[in-house]
Design an enzyme around this catalytic site. Structure first.
Site, PDB file in Angstrom:
ATOM      1  CD  GLU A  94      -2.917  -1.143   0.145  1.00 13.04           C
ATOM      2  OE1 GLU A  94      -3.036  -0.126  -0.559  1.00 13.04           O
ATOM      3  OE2 GLU A  94      -3.608  -2.168  -0.031  1.00 13.04           O
ATOM      4  NE  ARG A 104     -18.072  -4.523   1.886  1.00 13.43           N
ATOM      5  CZ  ARG A 104     -18.217  -5.807   2.259  1.00 13.43           C
ATOM      6  NH1 ARG A 104     -19.429  -6.324   2.430  1.00 13.43           N
ATOM      7  NH2 ARG A 104     -17.151  -6.566   2.455  1.00 13.43           N
ATOM      8  CB  CYS A 157      -6.597  -2.590   6.582  1.00 15.70           C
ATOM      9  SG  CYS A 157      -6.614  -4.362   6.946  1.00 15.70           S
ATOM     10  CG  HIS A 180      -4.458  -4.968   2.252  1.00 13.90           C
ATOM     11  ND1 HIS A 180      -4.746  -3.629   2.025  1.00 13.90           N
ATOM     12  CD2 HIS A 180      -5.257  -5.349   3.284  1.00 13.90           C
ATOM     13  CE1 HIS A 180      -5.675  -3.234   2.877  1.00 13.90           C
ATOM     14  NE2 HIS A 180      -5.999  -4.255   3.656  1.00 13.90           N
TER      15      HIS A 180
END
Length: 241
Positions: A94, A104, A157, A180
């Site tokens: 990342e 979500r 995360c 990730h």
């Protein structure tokens, strides 16, 4: 290109290297980030690196609290945090942590922030200080599927990534970032429809996976690259969209 076999060893006189992974979430009984982090720390110690693995709760508040305790206790010079990105097919290094929480699903404590900042007084984003392009190149040379990612999502995360980079500015940490990982071979089955016709019925569909041994080795390579006193690669590896 310099690959993992020739990466300079970590100077044992430097501050410890901290690796973090997450507990399972969303009802799953497994999160590959934690065993990958544990095995990577073991492999690094075998190579003379003072490496520590810490498991974080998959909660917005708790992950930051445990991270802060780990930073205070170990005073690491390098921190690489790791989390699960189910559905991805490659290890994703990342690049950007954004000041956004938009969940979500609820975290493991039931919190589900919608469109809230990680830090109301913080900048819009932080960039990883890992040599992200060099890490991706080294992983590909080691035949580990890897990619540079421009989004860590908006769940725990990304929250942890943002919090880490903010704290790195006022702590012993000189290099930090987030990686990730896909599911490993212990992935659960996901509900889904297999085939083109409705009468196929609902059948469990497998997640894309990468062997856990490769995930651990990816973190070892990332750690060794982060410890090298060399600038990142000056070549394009971005995205058009």
């Amino acid at each position: 290109m310099t690959g993992p076999a020739t990466a300079a060893p970590h100077d044992p006189g430097l501050a410890p290297l901290l690796l973090t992974g997450f507990e399972p979430f969303a009802g799953d009984g497994h999160n590959p980030s934690w065993p990958a982090v544990q095995e990577a720390a073991r492999r690094l110690r075998d190579r003379g690196v003072d490496a520590v693995a810490v498991r974080l709760p998959c909660t917005f508040a708790g992950s930051t609290e445990v991270l802060e305790r780990a930073l205070a206790e170990h005073r690491p010079g390098i921190v690489i945090s790791c989390g699960l990105a189910g559905g991805r097919t490659r290890v994703a290094v990342e690049r950007v942590a954004v000041n956004l929480q938009d969940a979500r699903i609820p975290d493991n404590a039931g919190a589900q922030p919608a469109g809230r900042a990680v830090d109301d007084a913080g900048p819009a984003a932080y960039f990883s200080t890992l040599p992200v392009k060099r890490i991706v190149a080294a992983l590909r040379e080691a035949e580990i599927p890897a990619e540079l990612s421009l989004s860590a999502g908006s769940f725990v995360c990304n929250h942890l990534f943002y919090a880490l980079m903010a704290r790195a500015e006022t702590s012993s940490v000189r290099t930090a970032g987030f990686i990730h990982v896909p599911w490993d071979e212990s992935a659960p089955r996901r509900p889904g429809r297999v085939g083109a016709h409705a009468d196929d019925g609902d059948r469990p569909e497998p997640w894309p996976t990468v062997p856990g041994t490769q995930l651990a080795e990816a973190l070892v390579i990332a750690a060794l690259e982060a410890a090298r006193p060399t600038s990142d690669l000056d070549e394009p590896d971005g995205s058009l969209y």
